[in-house]
Design a protein around this motif. Structure first.
Motif, PDB file in Angstrom:
ATOM      1  N   ILE A 214      40.216  52.194 -54.514  1.00  0.00           N
ATOM      2  CA  ILE A 214      40.759  52.111 -53.151  1.00  0.00           C
ATOM      3  C   ILE A 214      40.351  50.786 -52.526  1.00  0.00           C
ATOM      4  O   ILE A 214      41.146  50.119 -51.864  1.00  0.00           O
ATOM      5  CB  ILE A 214      40.207  53.231 -52.247  1.00  0.00           C
ATOM      6  N   GLU A 215      39.118  50.407 -52.742  1.00  0.00           N
ATOM      7  CA  GLU A 215      38.628  49.183 -52.114  1.00  0.00           C
ATOM      8  C   GLU A 215      39.465  47.975 -52.536  1.00  0.00           C
ATOM      9  O   GLU A 215      39.907  47.195 -51.695  1.00  0.00           O
ATOM     10  CB  GLU A 215      37.145  48.965 -52.468  1.00  0.00           C
ATOM     11  N   SER A 216      39.706  47.851 -53.835  1.00  0.00           N
ATOM     12  CA  SER A 216      40.471  46.671 -54.234  1.00  0.00           C
ATOM     13  C   SER A 216      41.952  46.834 -53.914  1.00  0.00           C
ATOM     14  O   SER A 216      42.645  45.862 -53.663  1.00  0.00           O
ATOM     15  CB  SER A 216      40.210  46.298 -55.696  1.00  0.00           C
ATOM     16  N   GLU A 217      42.432  48.076 -53.846  1.00  0.00           N
ATOM     17  CA  GLU A 217      43.807  48.301 -53.391  1.00  0.00           C
ATOM     18  C   GLU A 217      43.985  47.825 -51.958  1.00  0.00           C
ATOM     19  O   GLU A 217      44.960  47.187 -51.614  1.00  0.00           O
ATOM     20  CB  GLU A 217      44.136  49.803 -53.428  1.00  0.00           C
ATOM     21  N   LEU A 218      43.002  48.186 -51.127  1.00  0.00           N
ATOM     22  CA  LEU A 218      43.116  47.859 -49.709  1.00  0.00           C
ATOM     23  C   LEU A 218      42.917  46.374 -49.443  1.00  0.00           C
ATOM     24  O   LEU A 218      43.680  45.755 -48.707  1.00  0.00           O
ATOM     25  CB  LEU A 218      42.076  48.636 -48.892  1.00  0.00           C
ATOM     26  N   PHE A 219      41.846  45.830 -50.041  1.00  0.00           N
ATOM     27  CA  PHE A 219      41.441  44.485 -49.640  1.00  0.00           C
ATOM     28  C   PHE A 219      41.863  43.405 -50.632  1.00  0.00           C
ATOM     29  O   PHE A 219      41.798  42.226 -50.315  1.00  0.00           O
ATOM     30  CB  PHE A 219      39.915  44.442 -49.441  1.00  0.00           C
ATOM     31  N   GLY A 220      42.250  43.801 -51.836  1.00  0.00           N
ATOM     32  CA  GLY A 220      42.599  42.806 -52.849  1.00  0.00           C
ATOM     33  C   GLY A 220      41.349  42.205 -53.463  1.00  0.00           C
ATOM     34  O   GLY A 220      40.230  42.513 -53.053  1.00  0.00           O
ATOM     35  N   HIS A 221      41.534  41.363 -54.468  1.00  0.00           N
ATOM     36  CA  HIS A 221      40.371  40.716 -55.059  1.00  0.00           C
ATOM     37  C   HIS A 221      40.748  39.355 -55.627  1.00  0.00           C
ATOM     38  O   HIS A 221      41.921  39.071 -55.882  1.00  0.00           O
ATOM     39  CB  HIS A 221      39.751  41.602 -56.148  1.00  0.00           C
ATOM     40  N   GLU A 222      39.718  38.545 -55.800  1.00  0.00           N
ATOM     41  CA  GLU A 222      39.913  37.254 -56.458  1.00  0.00           C
ATOM     42  C   GLU A 222      39.771  37.470 -57.969  1.00  0.00           C
ATOM     43  O   GLU A 222      39.156  38.447 -58.407  1.00  0.00           O
ATOM     44  CB  GLU A 222      38.857  36.249 -55.981  1.00  0.00           C
ATOM     45  N   ALA A 223      40.293  36.529 -58.742  1.00  0.00           N
ATOM     46  CA  ALA A 223      40.124  36.617 -60.191  1.00  0.00           C
ATOM     47  C   ALA A 223      38.639  36.608 -60.511  1.00  0.00           C
ATOM     48  O   ALA A 223      37.864  35.848 -59.917  1.00  0.00           O
ATOM     49  CB  ALA A 223      40.818  35.434 -60.870  1.00  0.00           C
ATOM     50  N   GLY A 224      38.204  37.508 -61.393  1.00  0.00           N
ATOM     51  CA  GLY A 224      36.802  37.541 -61.804  1.00  0.00           C
ATOM     52  C   GLY A 224      35.866  38.237 -60.830  1.00  0.00           C
ATOM     53  O   GLY A 224      34.649  38.184 -60.994  1.00  0.00           O
ATOM     54  N   ARG A 231      43.074  38.682 -62.783  1.00  0.00           N
ATOM     55  CA  ARG A 231      43.854  37.802 -61.907  1.00  0.00           C
ATOM     56  C   ARG A 231      43.644  38.173 -60.449  1.00  0.00           C
ATOM     57  O   ARG A 231      43.257  39.293 -60.133  1.00  0.00           O
ATOM     58  CB  ARG A 231      45.331  37.947 -62.254  1.00  0.00           C
ATOM     59  N   GLN A 232      43.944  37.217 -59.592  1.00  0.00           N
ATOM     60  CA  GLN A 232      43.850  37.490 -58.169  1.00  0.00           C
ATOM     61  C   GLN A 232      44.858  38.585 -57.791  1.00  0.00           C
ATOM     62  O   GLN A 232      45.929  38.679 -58.381  1.00  0.00           O
ATOM     63  CB  GLN A 232      44.197  36.214 -57.406  1.00  0.00           C
ATOM     64  N   ARG A 233      44.456  39.404 -56.807  1.00  0.00           N
ATOM     65  CA  ARG A 233      45.380  40.443 -56.396  1.00  0.00           C
ATOM     66  C   ARG A 233      45.376  40.554 -54.869  1.00  0.00           C
ATOM     67  O   ARG A 233      44.316  40.618 -54.245  1.00  0.00           O
ATOM     68  CB  ARG A 233      44.928  41.754 -57.010  1.00  0.00           C
ATOM     69  N   ILE A 234      46.562  40.582 -54.296  1.00  0.00           N
ATOM     70  CA  ILE A 234      46.683  40.712 -52.838  1.00  0.00           C
ATOM     71  C   ILE A 234      46.592  42.194 -52.488  1.00  0.00           C
ATOM     72  O   ILE A 234      47.290  43.013 -53.069  1.00  0.00           O
ATOM     73  CB  ILE A 234      48.050  40.168 -52.363  1.00  0.00           C
ATOM     74  N   GLY A 235      45.711  42.542 -51.563  1.00  0.00           N
ATOM     75  CA  GLY A 235      45.530  43.949 -51.214  1.00  0.00           C
ATOM     76  C   GLY A 235      46.632  44.470 -50.300  1.00  0.00           C
ATOM     77  O   GLY A 235      47.445  43.723 -49.785  1.00  0.00           O
ATOM     78  N   LYS A 236      46.618  45.801 -50.136  1.00  0.00           N
ATOM     79  CA  LYS A 236      47.692  46.436 -49.356  1.00  0.00           C
ATOM     80  C   LYS A 236      47.685  46.003 -47.895  1.00  0.00           C
ATOM     81  O   LYS A 236      48.732  45.897 -47.275  1.00  0.00           O
ATOM     82  CB  LYS A 236      47.551  47.952 -49.445  1.00  0.00           C
ATOM     83  N   ILE A 237      46.485  45.789 -47.352  1.00  0.00           N
ATOM     84  CA  ILE A 237      46.435  45.410 -45.933  1.00  0.00           C
ATOM     85  C   ILE A 237      47.088  44.048 -45.740  1.00  0.00           C
ATOM     86  O   ILE A 237      47.895  43.851 -44.825  1.00  0.00           O
ATOM     87  CB  ILE A 237      44.978  45.386 -45.428  1.00  0.00           C
ATOM     88  N   GLU A 238      46.769  43.124 -46.633  1.00  0.00           N
ATOM     89  CA  GLU A 238      47.369  41.800 -46.543  1.00  0.00           C
ATOM     90  C   GLU A 238      48.880  41.879 -46.794  1.00  0.00           C
ATOM     91  O   GLU A 238      49.680  41.206 -46.152  1.00  0.00           O
ATOM     92  CB  GLU A 238      46.733  40.899 -47.607  1.00  0.00           C
ATOM     93  N   HIS A 239      49.216  42.727 -47.731  1.00  0.00           N
ATOM     94  CA  HIS A 239      50.611  42.873 -48.119  1.00  0.00           C
ATOM     95  C   HIS A 239      51.456  43.400 -46.947  1.00  0.00           C
ATOM     96  O   HIS A 239      52.644  43.115 -46.838  1.00  0.00           O
ATOM     97  CB  HIS A 239      50.687  43.844 -49.296  1.00  0.00           C
ATOM     98  N   ALA A 240      50.818  44.163 -46.068  1.00  0.00           N
ATOM     99  CA  ALA A 240      51.543  44.774 -44.950  1.00  0.00           C
ATOM    100  C   ALA A 240      51.764  43.801 -43.794  1.00  0.00           C
ATOM    101  O   ALA A 240      52.263  44.208 -42.750  1.00  0.00           O
ATOM    102  CB  ALA A 240      50.790  45.998 -44.450  1.00  0.00           C
ATOM    103  N   ALA A 241      51.407  42.542 -43.969  1.00  0.00           N
ATOM    104  CA  ALA A 241      51.435  41.564 -42.871  1.00  0.00           C
ATOM    105  C   ALA A 241      52.605  41.777 -41.906  1.00  0.00           C
ATOM    106  O   ALA A 241      53.760  41.816 -42.319  1.00  0.00           O
ATOM    107  CB  ALA A 241      51.495  40.151 -43.455  1.00  0.00           C
ATOM    108  N   GLY A 242      52.277  41.939 -40.642  1.00  0.00           N
ATOM    109  CA  GLY A 242      53.301  42.126 -39.631  1.00  0.00           C
ATOM    110  C   GLY A 242      53.784  43.564 -39.518  1.00  0.00           C
ATOM    111  O   GLY A 242      54.501  43.920 -38.597  1.00  0.00           O
ATOM    112  N   GLY A 243      53.380  44.404 -40.471  1.00  0.00           N
ATOM    113  CA  GLY A 243      53.881  45.778 -40.500  1.00  0.00           C
ATOM    114  C   GLY A 243      52.805  46.814 -40.218  1.00  0.00           C
ATOM    115  O   GLY A 243      51.915  46.602 -39.396  1.00  0.00           O
TER     116      GLY A 243
END
Ligand SMILES: Nc1ncnc2c1ncn2[C@@H]1O[C@H](COP(=O)(O)OP(=O)(O)OP(=O)(O)O)[C@@H](O)[C@H]1O
Ligand SMILES: [Mg+2]
Length: 452
Positions: A214-224, A231-243
């Motif tokens: 859940i943590e990495s789903e929500l916040f995303g992570h950097e590679a490594g 690989r780097q991953r954009i989390g759901k909160i960032e992905h929801a930008a504006g929404g």
């Protein structure tokens, strides 16, 4: 809801700089907001259906003339008042602009007072038009919402009004309701009826996944950031930008993640795992819970500070058994959906079946009703073996005789009320009881509609 509201404004266009300057001052002295323009196309750029203002335009100008400006503006909004200033003796032109929809015309040279009076009247007319449109929008929205969040009980009416009031705000909302009661429907409505509607609605189920995921789903992570994070991953909160971010089953979010979420909600910033750069996020948080979070936070199972953050506004969806008035309407709504899905006709409903639908306890709420509607449309619903039975406990019915009689009576009266579309007279006649007797029973059995 959006930017601070502008005062009603006169958009004044004339190619004569001296006149523009004089006009600006006169309007200011009269307490009317004015913006002056040197050419018509600059004014046309400002015209929208929601323009809180009117146009005053000279007719003869280089480039786009006043008559063209007026016609183009009226194409955008036929109800926009346009006052046209014509040259001395230009009566035929004045007549023509009036025929084309000008609100008024004023002949040069004119007394300032004459223009101010015309403008005040035009601004007032504009105000009324915008007000009527705003009211109509609210009604349309109510209708659209009622088609999606079906139900005619008082509780549903109130819920829809609350959603309409909250949709336009960025307040965090906590939705509380039993399984299948419609929490996700409500969360989506909050999003779809907001100004964020064009941006993503991102749902995350906090109960379905292990904490670290859940943590990495929500916040995303950097590679490594951790083993396996290639690989780097954009989390759901960032992905929801504006929404909108929908935190489903928030009650099962692990406590240490709750701290992190709290900080994100307070600061509207996140850090991806493995990074210490914080990123601003413009999202609205809507959370849903099956549990009473106030109790959970009192007993330490849920962080109280997070609870208060989420609970800025609280929407409670009562279980279906507490709003039985919704059952028939919902059932037919769901049956119609099933008909479209399975391309089948809706079979005839029998009174027994209806009585059972009304008397059943619906522990699975609307989702359970939806399953029954599906089976009904598919012709799989058999009263004898299939139908949900009133408060059926596995194996044994634990109700007292009095409760069973009450349930039976309630179901019978509800079925008759349905048949008579809520009119009481046919009901007490068919049941062969007095009007007062019916009233008393309805009140005692908690059946709504005893006022008519
Ligand atoms: N008022 C309603 N009008 C129309 N359909 C509804 C209504 N309430 C619920 N539904 C339908 O019932 C089903 C269950 O609703 P939903 O998924 O929103 O419930 P939920 O509270 O999120 O359930 P869970 O607790 O299992 O997550 C969905 O198919 C939904 O479309
Ligand atoms: Mg849900």
């Amino acid at each position: 809801m959006t930017a601070p509201r502008q005062p009603p404004t006169v958009l004044f266009v004339d190619d004569d700089p001296d006149l523009r300057e004089g006009i600006g001052e006169s309007f200011e002295l009269a307490g009317i907001a004015v913006q002056v323009f040197s050419s018509a196309d600059l004014v046309l750029e400002r015209v929208t259906r929601s323009l809180n203002g009117i146009i005053v335009t000279d007719i003869r100008m280089p480039g786009m003339d006043g008559a063209s400006l007026m016609r183009s503006a009226l194409e955008i909004d036929p109800a926009l008042p346009v006052i046209v200033i014509t040259g001395h003796g230009d009566v035929p032109m004045a007549v023509e602009t009036m025929r084309d929809g000008a609100y008024d015309f004023i002949e040069k040279p004119f007394a300032m007072d004459r223009l101010l009076i015309a403008c005040r009247r035009a601004l007032e007319k504009r105000r009324l038009v915008l007000e009527v449109r705003a009211l109509r929008d609210v009604l349309d929205q109510q209708k659209a919402l009622a088609a999606r969040l079906v139900g005619r009980s008082w509780a549903m009416e109130r819920l829809r009004a609350e959603i309409t009031a909250l949709a336009g705000t960025d307040a965090n909302v906590l939705i509380h309701g039993e399984t299948g009661s419609g929490k996700e429907v409500v969360a989506r409505a909050l999003h779809d009826f907001s100004e964020r509607a064009e941006k993503p609605f991102v749902a995350i189920n906090c109960g379905a996944l292990p904490a670290d995921i859940i943590e990495s789903e929500l916040f995303g992570h950097e590679a490594g950031a951790f083993t396996g994070a290639a690989r780097q991953r954009i989390g759901k909160i960032e992905h929801a930008a504006g929404g909108t971010v929908f935190l489903d089953e928030i009650e099962s979010m692990p406590l240490d993640l709750q701290v992190k979420l709290l900080r994100t909600i307070e600061e509207r910033r996140i850090e991806r795992l493995g990074s210490n750069r914080s990123i601003g996020v413009d999202v609205r948080f809507v959370a849903a819970t099956k549990e009473d979070l106030a109790a959970a936070s009192a007993s330490g199972r849920f962080r109280a500070d997070l609870y208060y953050r989420l609970d800025v506004a609280n929407l409670h969806i009562p279980p279906l058994r507490e709003r039985r008035d919704d059952i028939p309407l919902l059932f037919f709504h769901l049956a119609r959906e099933a008909r479209a899905r399975y391309r089948r006709e809706i079979p005839e409903m029998t009174p027994e079946m209806e009585a059972r639908l009304l008397a059943h306890d619906w522990p699975g709420n609307v989702r359970e009703l939806r399953n029954v509607a599906d089976r009904f449309v598919l012709g799989l619903y058999r009263i004898a073996e299939d139908a949900p039975r009133p408060r059926e406990a596995p194996g044994m019915d634990e109700r007292s005789l009095a409760e069973r009689v009450d349930d039976f009576e309630r179901a019978q009266i509800r079925a008759e009320l349905k048949r008579s579309e809520g009119r009481l007279k046919p009901v007490y006649e068919r049941l062969q009881i007095s009007r007062k007797g019916l009233y008393d029973k309805m009140r005692r059995l908690g059946i709504e509609g005893a006022e008519g």
